[in-house]
Scaffold this active site. Sequence first.
Site, PDB file in Angstrom:
ATOM      1  N   GLY A   1       5.012   1.315   4.657  1.00  0.00           N
ATOM      2  CA  GLY A   1       6.315   1.777   4.490  1.00  0.00           C
ATOM      3  C   GLY A   1       7.503   0.898   3.819  1.00  0.00           C
TER       4      GLY A   1
ATOM      5  N   GLY B   1       2.740   2.274  10.678  1.00  0.00           N
ATOM      6  CA  GLY B   1       3.334   3.378  10.465  1.00  0.00           C
ATOM      7  C   GLY B   1       4.067   3.740  11.652  1.00  0.00           C
TER       8      GLY B   1
ATOM      9  N   ASN C   1       0.977  -0.889  -0.130  1.00  0.00           N
ATOM     10  CA  ASN C   1      -0.071  -0.168   0.097  1.00  0.00           C
ATOM     11  C   ASN C   1       0.760   1.472   0.035  1.00  0.00           C
ATOM     12  OD1 ASN C   1      -1.797   2.070   0.402  1.00  0.00           O
ATOM     13  ND2 ASN C   1      -2.433   1.407   2.653  1.00  0.00           N
ATOM     14  N   TRP C   2       1.035   1.933  -1.109  1.00  0.00           N
ATOM     15  CA  TRP C   2       1.965   3.049  -1.314  1.00  0.00           C
ATOM     16  C   TRP C   2       1.381   4.255  -0.671  1.00  0.00           C
ATOM     17  CZ3 TRP C   2       4.143   3.027  -6.877  1.00  0.00           C
ATOM     18  CH2 TRP C   2       4.742   1.836  -7.106  1.00  0.00           C
ATOM     19  N   LYS C   3       0.362   4.403  -0.492  1.00  0.00           N
ATOM     20  CA  LYS C   3      -0.560   5.482   0.109  1.00  0.00           C
ATOM     21  C   LYS C   3      -0.276   6.643  -0.711  1.00  0.00           C
ATOM     22  CE  LYS C   3      -0.276   3.325   4.605  1.00  0.00           C
ATOM     23  NZ  LYS C   3       0.220   3.349   6.023  1.00  0.00           N
TER      24      LYS C   3
ATOM     25  N   HIS D   1      -9.219   1.323   4.950  1.00  0.00           N
ATOM     26  CA  HIS D   1      -8.035   1.388   5.714  1.00  0.00           C
ATOM     27  C   HIS D   1      -8.175   2.114   6.799  1.00  0.00           C
ATOM     28  CE1 HIS D   1      -4.288   2.550   6.579  1.00  0.00           C
ATOM     29  NE2 HIS D   1      -3.745   1.593   5.941  1.00  0.00           N
TER      30      HIS D   1
ATOM     31  N   GLU E   1      -6.736   4.805   8.096  1.00  0.00           N
ATOM     32  CA  GLU E   1      -6.427   5.979   7.769  1.00  0.00           C
ATOM     33  C   GLU E   1      -7.741   6.523   7.124  1.00  0.00           C
ATOM     34  OE1 GLU E   1      -2.649   5.675   5.573  1.00  0.00           O
ATOM     35  OE2 GLU E   1      -1.698   4.884   7.565  1.00  0.00           O
TER      36      GLU E   1
ATOM     37  N   GLU F   1      -5.283  -5.200  10.729  1.00  0.00           N
ATOM     38  CA  GLU F   1      -4.244  -4.132  10.896  1.00  0.00           C
ATOM     39  C   GLU F   1      -4.601  -3.147  12.377  1.00  0.00           C
ATOM     40  OE1 GLU F   1      -2.403  -2.743   7.052  1.00  0.00           O
ATOM     41  OE2 GLU F   1      -4.004  -1.574   7.199  1.00  0.00           O
TER      42      GLU F   1
ATOM     43  N   SER G   1       3.418  -2.386  10.274  1.00  0.00           N
ATOM     44  CA  SER G   1       4.942  -2.046  10.544  1.00  0.00           C
ATOM     45  C   SER G   1       5.532  -3.508  10.149  1.00  0.00           C
ATOM     46  CB  SER G   1       5.414  -1.548  12.108  1.00  0.00           C
ATOM     47  OG  SER G   1       5.103  -0.427  12.080  1.00  0.00           O
TER      48      SER G   1
HETATM   49  P1  PGA Z   1       2.972   0.195   7.501  1.00  0.00           P
HETATM   50  O1  PGA Z   1       1.330   0.317   6.921  1.00  0.00           O
HETATM   51  O2  PGA Z   1       3.297  -0.897   7.115  1.00  0.00           O
HETATM   52  O3  PGA Z   1       3.714   1.389   7.012  1.00  0.00           O
HETATM   53  O4  PGA Z   1       2.637   0.077   9.143  1.00  0.00           O
HETATM   54  C1  PGA Z   1       0.607  -0.592   6.920  1.00  0.00           C
HETATM   55  C2  PGA Z   1      -0.628  -0.251   6.267  1.00  0.00           C
HETATM   56  O5  PGA Z   1      -1.121   0.887   6.706  1.00  0.00           O
HETATM   57  O6  PGA Z   1      -1.218  -0.756   5.348  1.00  0.00           O
END
Ligand code: PGA
Length: 274
Positions: free
Chosen positions: A256, A194, A9-11, A116, A118, A188, A234
């Site tokens: 990330g 993150g 997931n590049w966001k 997600h 976010e 998640e 993470s």
């Molecule tokens: P992260 O993000 O690996 O940077 O913790 C995971 C995600 O949000 O899907």
Amino acid sequence: MRERIVAGNWKMNTTPQEGVKLACAVAEAIASTNWQTRASASSAESRRQTPSSADNVTVVICPPATHLAIIGEAVKSSSVELGAQNVHWADKGAYTSELSSAMLEAVGCKWVIIGHSERRSMFGETDETVNMRLRHIVKTDIRPIVCIGETLDKRQSEQTFAVLEQQLKVGLDGVELVGREGVVIAYEPVWAIGTGLNATPEQAQEAHRFIRGLLSKMYGKDIADNNVIQYGGSMNEKNANELMACQDVDGGLIGGASLRVDKFLPIIKAAYSQ
Ligand code: PGA
């Protein structure tokens, strides 16, 4: 043997040019390994009977929407599959900034992330809107990755299972799961996203087992046993092996670490190694 899905997931990262470079580098890096040899060497018939881990791993990248068409073109003859970070529930219309499933399909998306954390915490996504997106997308050829997970506050007050149950029951309401090749659930924990603080394998396994148990009650054991449950939060090149070694962890949703080939590739390798 269950499928293993590793999705990046590049966001909101990379320019389109950087994105094409990264996507091609991931595709080339995978092609230069021998992880898929067994899959291509065995016949389709024998793969159906005894799927090996090589047959069961799928790598997905989910770039920003602006890059989908150009990256779709760049990876179309590789083993890497394309995903989007969100989709709307309507076929078309006055929904400024949203994307329809037909638009995603037209540029080669086979996957989409839904719900997600976010989107939930910053953009008003709820279990009800997750359900609307999901009900729509299961009628298409795009496979959804539905994200669920508790905040630190809920974990500390021992409400993790209650949160997961609510998110699954409302999010999946009226949706038929099929197990293999269907809806993917991504567990998640919000506190792990993150932050560099991943769930321990024990914490991940405990939550995944709970989710699978709930799916079993909702859809029956056979479907639950075949349904992919990814871990996200993470996950990196150092912890991917021990997380994916957990009995109920079927791959990862990676933020990330998916932005660097040298970090993403070992995570993909961990999926092939199980
Ligand atoms: P992260 O993000 O690996 O940077 O913790 C995971 C995600 O949000 O899907």
